[in-house]
Design an enzyme around this catalytic site. Sequence first.
Site, mmCIF file in Angstrom:
data_model
loop_
_atom_site.group_PDB
_atom_site.id
_atom_site.type_symbol
_atom_site.label_atom_id
_atom_site.label_comp_id
_atom_site.label_asym_id
_atom_site.label_seq_id
_atom_site.Cartn_x
_atom_site.Cartn_y
_atom_site.Cartn_z
ATOM 1 N N GLY A 8 0.984 -1.251 -0.074
ATOM 2 C CA GLY A 8 -0.146 0.087 0.005
ATOM 3 C C GLY A 8 0.780 1.347 0.306
ATOM 4 O O GLY A 8 1.861 1.322 0.554
ATOM 5 N N ALA A 9 0.466 2.209 -0.602
ATOM 6 C CA ALA A 9 1.073 3.297 -0.763
ATOM 7 C C ALA A 9 0.358 4.877 -0.736
ATOM 8 O O ALA A 9 0.282 5.706 -1.522
ATOM 9 C CB ALA A 9 1.944 3.781 -1.925
ATOM 10 N N GLY A 12 -0.675 5.950 5.054
ATOM 11 C CA GLY A 12 0.335 5.162 5.929
ATOM 12 C C GLY A 12 1.634 4.577 5.034
ATOM 13 O O GLY A 12 2.576 4.523 5.660
ATOM 14 N N CYS A 159 -15.731 6.072 9.152
ATOM 15 C CA CYS A 159 -14.826 7.254 8.590
ATOM 16 C C CYS A 159 -16.169 8.314 8.331
ATOM 17 O O CYS A 159 -16.656 8.457 7.622
ATOM 18 C CB CYS A 159 -14.135 6.955 7.284
ATOM 19 S SG CYS A 159 -13.214 8.394 6.872
ATOM 20 N N CYS A 353 -7.455 16.623 14.185
ATOM 21 C CA CYS A 353 -8.333 16.603 13.197
ATOM 22 C C CYS A 353 -8.676 17.942 12.676
ATOM 23 O O CYS A 353 -9.062 18.727 13.470
ATOM 24 C CB CYS A 353 -9.572 15.543 13.348
ATOM 25 S SG CYS A 353 -10.544 15.424 11.746
#
Length: 429
Positions: A8-9, A12, A159, A353
Amino acid sequence: MAHVVVVGAGLGGTLMAYEMKEQLRPSDTLTVVTKDQKYHFVPSNPWIAVGWRKPEDIEVDLGPVFAKKGIAFRPVAATMLHPDSNMLELADGSTLAYDYLINASGPELAFDEIEGLGPEGNTQSVCHVAHAMKAYEAFEAFCKNPGPIVVGAVQGASCFGPAYEFLFILETELRRRKIRDRVPMTFVTAEPYIGHLGLDGVGDTKGLLESEMRQKHIKWVTSARVKKVEPGTMTVEEVGDDGAVKATRELPFGFSMMLPAFRGIPALRGIEGLSNPRGFTLIDKFQRNPKYQNIFAVGVCVAIPPTGATPVACGVPKTGFMIESMVTAAARNIGLLLRGEEPRHQATWNAVCLADFGDSGVAFVAQPQIPPRNVNWSSSGKWVHGAKIGFEKYFLRKIRKGTSETFYENLALEVLGIAKLKQTVEINQ
């Protein structure tokens, strides 16, 4: 010599690659596997969906950046993990052997769990830049013939912040186009109350968000379970505290964006001891899988239990700074293992956030993100919108430069008393 593989890119995975590279010994190698050649700044997707950004504004071609840092790059999807043999299968038919693997794959979007949900169905999404572009096209068509709008997050979603952001960004854009008076707006959410966010609230997010909705004449439905979505109509069940359905509504819409539930990607789903029933990777306090101790996980793919029982299932969000703290802990722990030491770094899972509303916004700090907390603060105002724009530019510059942390970022966090790693005390025996 050890080979470390990052799957994954996204946020994270990209930061994981940068920090992991700094922890390697000269003879170690690092490979990043991902289905996308380009990194996209996901928090900007709501702006894409109303035309305030274009994809090229928020993307970075990772190939040249990784090459400059000496990181091998395989822009091919992973199809199957074989943890007992330390092997990863890829979609092009090749395989990768690894000594350590970090799952930073993010989620698979579970649109198929609700009839008619998603970009291939009857609602829009801002989870991916391609979805946001499709939402923009649908929104432009909607503005020529305005009607009701339904925005929210379905049962099992984790989310919620982007749903609130997009709701208020839409409201701002409708006012700018002078058609807000022709658009009834409803927010539909699995949360037991407005501002729960999958975190049982942060500070006064309940009061702040309810106040914003009242001022902007937005109605809401909480503890909502979406049954199905037909063209122009969403069937929603309101669930009582006892779990029984207390009302069923059919909500008309001319435009709708609903965030789906997440699950782990197929390549790592259904592996006993590695993943939970939803396919998220199980970890210990060091970000390491208890059964396969050469596998670590960071980000949305991590299994985190909910903060408490709710009438309708709500997941726990993995916010940006929380993910960054996981990355730092995992990278340093693997660095220790490479040098024959035991892991000792623990992520704080603090949350910082900025939720943009187009012309204002809500900010919160939760230390740690999951209660009980040492810090539980929220605020609102026009300054949040400016701060979000500044953070977008800063973060994209960080990705383009191949840097996970900067002096200015560390200084600001130190002044605010926000840390990525828990303080540890070593006791001499």
